[in-house]
Design a protein around this motif. Structure first.
Motif, short mmCIF file in Angstrom:
data_model
loop_
_atom_site.label_atom_id
_atom_site.label_comp_id
_atom_site.label_asym_id
_atom_site.label_seq_id
_atom_site.Cartn_x
_atom_site.Cartn_y
_atom_site.Cartn_z
N TYR A 1 0.83 -1.08 0.12
CA TYR A 1 0.04 0.04 0.19
C TYR A 1 0.91 1.25 0.05
CZ TYR A 1 -3.94 -2.93 0.93
OH TYR A 1 -5.26 -3.67 1.06
N TYR B 1 -0.72 -10.54 0.37
CA TYR B 1 0.19 -9.58 0.97
C TYR B 1 0.09 -10.16 2.53
CZ TYR B 1 -3.39 -6.34 2.41
OH TYR B 1 -4.36 -5.67 3.05
N HIS C 1 -7.22 -8.87 -2.56
CA HIS C 1 -8.39 -8.17 -2.44
C HIS C 1 -8.38 -6.81 -2.77
CE1 HIS C 1 -6.30 -7.80 1.46
NE2 HIS C 1 -7.05 -6.43 1.50
N HIS D 1 -10.27 -3.04 -1.59
CA HIS D 1 -11.32 -2.47 -0.83
C HIS D 1 -12.25 -1.44 -1.48
CE1 HIS D 1 -8.82 -3.57 2.98
NE2 HIS D 1 -7.79 -3.63 1.84
FE LIG Z 1 -6.17 -4.68 2.29
#
Ligand SMILES: [Fe+2]
Length: 294
Positions: free
Chosen positions: A157, A191, A215, A217
């Motif tokens: 991220y 992850y 996934h 979000h």
């Molecule tokens: Fe996530």
């Protein structure tokens, strides 16, 4: 009574809530004290264990920054987050299921037009997302909002990258008059949750792996409807059967169809393989949330 033993201390602490005029808070604290004391008695907590717990919580607090929330991670990995969500948003076959918010939500993602590429400059295989936002009766919801975020194609991220100061793979997209949305991003991969802090040490001590299945979000909302914090999981991703935060729901698993290089759904020439995924979100009217008892 001024002196308490290992049983009566519980009643004494609860008794100190007698002047609390907030009925809900009183109920929550009474239950918390009861279970906490029962837990200490049940395991016969030792003093070194007690100080270890204090040091652990202290370390969790010190690990938190404006971009890192170790307590949400703790709640997630102990299954508390998904438990709270499941109680407050009971699964209903006619509406999209909720799952964990996770520690990487960043409020204020840019508003982007339908069809925008959320993942400009982000590593990963391109994926074109589309579908509709509907009421549970099938009525299309115009101007519904999808607040979307994911890691990159390697599972990182933006918040985790020291060199990234801005948002990546995030955006807010609204539906058209037919309730349709579409946008481009990447196909997410599995992850690990952050393991370099106290929660990571806890997981290792428990003999657990830290991985979440791939996934993306989103928080899906529309005026007059209950907002839903959810994911789309990548069908076939590793760790679907052992999500480190227990957030996996079968109804949220989506097929990512692979395409050879060629013309993408937006008409652009794709030089690499790409994916398409289609998913409809159904929302329940506001006022149908689970009732909170005083
Ligand atoms: Fe996530």
């Amino acid at each position: 009574m001024r002196e308490f033993d290992d049983k009566s201390v519980t009643e004494a602490v609860i008794g100190r809530l007698s002047d609390c005029d907030d009925a809900r808070f009183k109920r929550v604290m009474t239950s918390l004290i009861t279970h906490l004391h029962d837990f200490v008695r049940e395991v016969k907590l030792t003093e070194p264990e007690w100080i270890t717990a204090i040091e652990f919580l202290t370390a969790a607090g010190k690990t938190c920054t404006d971009k890192r929330q170790e307590f949400i991670l703790l709640s997630d990995t102990l299954g508390v987050s998904v438990l709270v969500i499941t109680l407050n948003h009971p699964a209903a076959h006619d509406s999209v299921e909720s799952t964990v918010l996770g520690p990487f939500y960043w409020e204020g993602a840019p508003d982007l037009p339908r069809g925008a590429n959320l993942a400009v400059g982000v590593k990963g295989e391109p994926a074109f997302y589309s579908g509709r936002v509907l009421a549970v009766d099938g009525q299309p919801l115009e101007n519904a909002l999808l607040d979307i975020w994911s890691g990159d194609g390697e599972g990182n991220y933006d918040m985790q990258m020291p060199e990234e100061t801005g948002m990546k793979a995030r955006g807010r997209i609204r539906t058209d008059a037919a309730g349709r949305y579409w946008f481009r991003s990447i196909r997410p991969t599995y992850y690990p949750v952050p393991t370099d802090g106290p929660v990571g040490r806890m997981l290792r001590r428990m003999g657990r792996h830290p991985y979440r299945p791939g996934h993306i979000h989103m928080i899906v909302s529309a005026p007059g409807y209950l907002p839903v914090t959810t994911h789309l999981f990548v069908a076939g991703s590793q760790y679907l059967d052992s999500d480190a935060v227990f957030g996996m729901k079968e109804s949220l698993v989506a097929q990512f169809e692979r395409h050879s290089p060629g013309v993408g759904p937006d008409g652009e020439r794709m030089e690499t393989p790409f994916y398409t995924v289609n998913y409809d979100f159904r929302l329940r009217p506001a006022g149908t949330a689970a009732r909170i008892e005083p």
